[in-house]
Scaffold this motif. Structure first.
Motif, short mmCIF file in Angstrom:
data_model
loop_
_atom_site.label_atom_id
_atom_site.label_comp_id
_atom_site.label_asym_id
_atom_site.label_seq_id
_atom_site.Cartn_x
_atom_site.Cartn_y
_atom_site.Cartn_z
N THR A 312 -41.74 40.32 62.72
CA THR A 312 -42.37 39.30 63.57
C THR A 312 -41.56 38.00 63.58
N MET A 313 -40.28 38.08 63.15
CA MET A 313 -39.45 36.89 63.05
C MET A 313 -38.20 37.03 63.92
N ASP A 314 -37.54 35.92 64.14
CA ASP A 314 -36.35 35.86 64.98
C ASP A 314 -35.11 36.08 64.11
N GLY A 315 -34.36 37.15 64.39
CA GLY A 315 -33.18 37.48 63.60
C GLY A 315 -31.87 37.08 64.22
N ASN A 316 -31.90 36.16 65.17
CA ASN A 316 -30.67 35.73 65.84
C ASN A 316 -29.95 34.68 64.99
N PHE A 317 -28.85 35.09 64.37
CA PHE A 317 -28.05 34.18 63.55
C PHE A 317 -26.78 33.75 64.28
N GLY A 318 -26.85 33.67 65.60
CA GLY A 318 -25.69 33.25 66.37
C GLY A 318 -24.77 34.41 66.66
N ALA A 319 -23.69 34.50 65.88
CA ALA A 319 -22.70 35.55 66.11
C ALA A 319 -23.23 36.93 65.77
N ILE A 320 -24.21 37.00 64.88
CA ILE A 320 -24.77 38.29 64.50
C ILE A 320 -26.29 38.26 64.67
N GLN A 321 -26.85 39.45 64.86
CA GLN A 321 -28.29 39.60 64.95
C GLN A 321 -28.74 40.49 63.79
N ILE A 322 -29.61 39.97 62.97
CA ILE A 322 -30.08 40.69 61.78
C ILE A 322 -31.34 41.46 62.14
N GLN A 323 -31.33 42.76 61.82
CA GLN A 323 -32.51 43.58 61.99
C GLN A 323 -33.49 43.33 60.84
N PRO A 324 -34.80 43.56 61.05
CA PRO A 324 -35.78 43.26 60.00
C PRO A 324 -35.47 43.94 58.66
N ASP A 325 -35.04 45.22 58.71
CA ASP A 325 -34.77 45.93 57.47
C ASP A 325 -33.45 45.52 56.82
N GLN A 326 -32.60 44.80 57.57
CA GLN A 326 -31.35 44.31 56.99
C GLN A 326 -31.55 43.08 56.11
N MET A 327 -32.68 42.42 56.21
CA MET A 327 -32.91 41.25 55.35
C MET A 327 -32.96 41.64 53.88
N GLN A 328 -33.19 42.92 53.59
CA GLN A 328 -33.19 43.38 52.20
C GLN A 328 -31.82 43.25 51.55
N THR A 329 -30.76 43.11 52.36
CA THR A 329 -29.42 42.95 51.79
C THR A 329 -29.27 41.63 51.04
N VAL A 330 -30.15 40.69 51.32
CA VAL A 330 -30.07 39.40 50.63
C VAL A 330 -30.20 39.60 49.12
N ASN A 331 -31.04 40.56 48.71
CA ASN A 331 -31.26 40.79 47.28
C ASN A 331 -30.00 41.25 46.54
N PRO A 332 -29.33 42.35 46.97
CA PRO A 332 -28.11 42.75 46.24
C PRO A 332 -26.99 41.73 46.33
N ILE A 333 -26.89 41.02 47.47
CA ILE A 333 -25.86 39.98 47.59
C ILE A 333 -26.09 38.89 46.55
N LEU A 334 -27.34 38.42 46.45
CA LEU A 334 -27.65 37.37 45.48
C LEU A 334 -27.48 37.85 44.05
N ILE A 335 -27.78 39.14 43.78
CA ILE A 335 -27.59 39.67 42.43
C ILE A 335 -26.13 39.60 42.03
N ILE A 336 -25.24 40.05 42.93
CA ILE A 336 -23.81 40.04 42.64
C ILE A 336 -23.32 38.62 42.37
N VAL A 337 -23.90 37.64 43.06
CA VAL A 337 -23.49 36.25 42.88
C VAL A 337 -24.13 35.63 41.64
N MET A 338 -25.41 35.91 41.44
CA MET A 338 -26.18 35.19 40.42
C MET A 338 -25.97 35.70 39.00
N VAL A 339 -25.75 37.01 38.83
CA VAL A 339 -25.60 37.54 37.47
C VAL A 339 -24.44 36.87 36.73
#
Length: 712
Positions: A312-339
């Motif tokens: 129910t949200m807008d996934g337009n990030f300009g150059a790319i469009q994020i699908q609703p199920d792609q937002m889950q990628t934020v978790n592994p990306i942050l894990i790799i950075v934060m650990v």
């Protein structure tokens, strides 16, 4: 091939066999997380379950995935060994993935070629069979693969073994990250024989192919593996000892036997003191596990409730469009950075400030951060709800009238027992949706002529559009509209033919078929952006035009009025586009990932440090069970709460975790840290003394043989 020969097969100092294991793990995790990323959307938009049922089945599946590792560990350690267990259960796993892919083929039972399965039960049955096999497979091999990799190293390769587990963990996150990016893209493609729909067969098929590759790669490495024979499962021994202690205690509770210091001491009649002491250490940690499922109840909703929120949200990030199920990628990306940041910066800084940030305190903070993530999710949901359409409840329906006539139209609504009301529509004006009772009546008047709107077969929770014209005489047509947001953030578009002749319309290369005069086309799903509308033939010429720029989650009725040099069209917005941006989900993902880093990583480290060396697997099984029970808690809480507002459910989960967090903090305050190695060393000393006394009794000297009669 002997052990010495295997050790010669190495690369960069590592046994060559572990590279097959790492590749296998990458492919398997790609398969699992890729399938899971789109699973809740598959339930909602293909199986057509509502949000609640989709969430229930999703969390039931995840719970089973974390219950079956115990079965896999027992099979591997007691009967088949790790290698055969991985192979056999991977076959089960791959078959499940293939069956799930087949279940998603909408043409499978679509005999009418209308895009709707004639027998949805077939799809549901195949889906459930596939998911059950996947749960058995992924859960069964979970405790085996990493341990099997550790078996490949020699005793002197401690450093390489430690580095292997880091590489192994990296392969898990790499597989998760890539699959969560790729499978939603595959799902967003259109495929089908008779009709084109979201390509779930491809989204599930690619993970299935990766699982087959994982199995093949693992088998290819077979000649190089060091295969340890089953040694017996420690969990079985622990369970038997605990069971005997409990039964012995209750069996003797009526007898005048002195109370024992610990309830496990009731096992002394049958089991060694060393085993009982080791179990006591494990039980102390398992007791601390009791509140932990609440954390996982929140954490695993990233793949269910949060993904549905993103639709129910807008996934337009300009150059790319994020699908609703792609937002889950934020978790592994942050894990790799934060650990690494936590290990190299945050923890050393806290230590430098001489603050006692013990493992249990870290876990408490992690639980609190997860609760805060759900409070943030609730705030985001409140903002989303402000922008969502007001769809009718079960006892009502909504009606919108479009005046395509040449004169003003008076619309009369008889909404008994509510008050009657009227609306005036000028030519080519679309009214708003009016909410009416199922018993309501409505009519349209042009001057002195009135026509009744046919509402005899309307249904509750449904929206309708009625188009009416008075040229040359009054004529109307009633159509069923969308009664929920378009699926997966797409846009649902339909056309009204306001020309004198039948027409065919194509939008974004999708042919909608013939549309009769003053008739409606079916809805078609289009993606973000400007779409080309063509195929309209009138007045001896073919007309086309580019559409407006569609956003995420909108629905339009497009009226075709004329075909001259360019197609003359009007837009009626049935459902407004998603207005809240997906970027607002990033803070909640940041908080829950930060909570995961300080909770999950620390929890495993703490558990291992507090358990005997031969019972690490018991705590690993206990840890996985907390994940399973967490997903079961979602089913219980969501089912028992009967909360209609999603933001309120988020608040409920957050409040429950805060309460559990306080309980855990109190439990942690009274916990005393131990060193299992010291306790086991003491038992070793006692055993040595006991053996020495036994030898003395037999007249044996360890160094000089039998004692002489004169030796003092």
């Amino acid at each position: 091939m002997g052990s010495s020969e295997r050790s010669k097969l190495s690369c960069f100092g590592y046994p060559l066999s572990i590279f097959f294991i790492v590749i296998n793990e990458f492919c398997e995790r790609f398969s699992y997380y890729g399938m899971r990323a789109v699973l809740v959307l598959y339930f909602k938009y293909f199986i057509l379950w509502d949000d609640n049922l989709s969430t229930v089945i999703y969390h039931t599946f995840v719970a089973v995935c974390y219950l079956t590792p115990i079965l896999g560990a027992i099979i591997a350690d007691s009967w088949l060994g790790k290698f055969k267990t991985i192979v056999y259960l991977s076959i089960v796993y791959a078959v499940g993935q293939v069956i799930l892919s087949i279940s998603a083929i909408h043409d499978l039972t679509d005999g009418n070629r209308d895009g709707i399965p004639d027998n949805p039960t077939v799809h549901v049955a195949l889906s459930m069979i596939g998911l059950l096999l996947i749960a058995l497979g992924t859960g069964g091999i979970k405790p085996c693969v990493s341990a099997f990799g550790g078996d490949q190293f020699e005793e002197h390769q401690d450093k390489q073994r430690s580095q292997f587990f880091s590489i192994f963990y990296l392969s898990i996150n790499a597989g998760s990250l890539l699959s969560t990016i790729i499978t939603p893209i595959l799902r967003g493609q259109e495929c089908g024989i008779h009709t084109k729909q979201s390509c779930y067969p491809l989204a599930f098929g690619v993970p299935a192919a990766l699982m087959v590759i994982a199995l093949i790669v693992f088998i290819v490495g077979s000649p190089m593996y060091k295969k340890v024979s089953p040694q017996g499962n420690i969990m079985v021994q622990v369970s038997k000892c605990i069971g005997f202690a409990i039964s012995n205690r209750f069996r003797n509770r009526s007898k005048s036997i002195p109370k024992r210091e610990h309830w496990m001491d009731w096992a002394k009649e049958k089991y060694e003191e060393r085993l009982i002491a080791q179990i006591k250490m494990v039980v102390r940690v398992l007791f601390l596990y009791i509140p932990l499922p609440m954390f996982w109840a929140l954490f695993d909703q990233q793949g269910s409730r949060w993904t549905l929120q993103a639709t129910t949200m807008d996934g337009n990030f300009g150059a790319i469009q994020i699908q609703p199920d792609q937002m889950q990628t934020v978790n592994p990306i942050l894990i790799i950075v934060m650990v690494p940041i936590m290990d190299a910066v945050v923890y050393p800084l806290i230590k430098k400030c001489k603050l006692n940030f013990s493992p249990l305190k870290r876990m408490t903070v992690g639980m609190f951060l997860a609760a805060m993530a759900f409070f943030v999710a609730a705030v985001v949901q409140i903002e989303i709800d402000k922008t969502l359409p007001n769809f009718p409840p079960k006892s009502e329906f909504q009606l919108k009238v479009i005046n395509l006539g040449s004169n003003d139209a008076n619309i009369s609504y008889m909404n008994n027992p509510e008050a009657d009301f009227y609306r005036l529509l000028v030519p080519h004006q679309a009214g708003n949706y009016e909410t009416l009772k199922l018993s309501a009546n409505a009519s349209v008047t042009f001057g002195n002529e009135t026509v009744k709107i046919p509402l005899g077969y309307v249904e509750g929770k449904t929206r309708y559009t009625y188009i009416v014209t008075n040229t040359p005489s009054i004529f109307g047509e009633l159509a069923t509209d969308l009664s929920e947001k378009p699926e997966q953030g797409g846009n649902q578009i339909r056309f009204i033919n306001n020309l004198k002749d039948s027409i065919n319309v194509t939008i974004a290369n999708a042919e909608l078929g013939e549309i009769m005069p003053l008739g409606f086309s079916n809805y078609t799903l289009v993606t973000l952006g400007i779409k080309h509308i063509s195929g309209v033939m009138a007045n001896g010429q073919r007309c086309s035009v580019d559409s407006i720029k569609f956003g995420f989650g909108s629905s339009y009725t497009i009226i075709i009025n004329n075909c001259t040099n360019e197609l003359d069209i009007e837009y009626v917005e049935d459902i407004s586009r998603n207005q809240i941006h997906m970027a607002l989900q990033i803070p909640q993902y940041f908080l829950i990932t930060a909570g995961e880093v300080v909770f999950s990583v620390t929890g495993l480290e703490f558990s291992y440090s507090q358990a005997p060396s031969n019972m690490k697997s018991v705590l690993q099984a206990g840890w996985l069970l907390t994940v399973a029970f967490g997903n079961i808690l979602v089913l219980i809480i969501a089912g028992a709460s009967h909360i209609s507002q999603q933001w309120a459910e988020y608040i409920l989960f957050a409040a429950l975790l805060v309460a559990v967090c306080i309980i855990f903090a109190i439990m942690a305050y009274f916990y005393t840290y131990i060193d299992p190695a010291e306790i086991e060393a003491q038992f070793d000393k006692d055993d040595e003394k006991k053996k020495h006394k036994e030898k003395e009794a037999l007249g044996i000297d360890n160094e000089n043989g039998p004692y002489s009669q004169t030796k003092m």
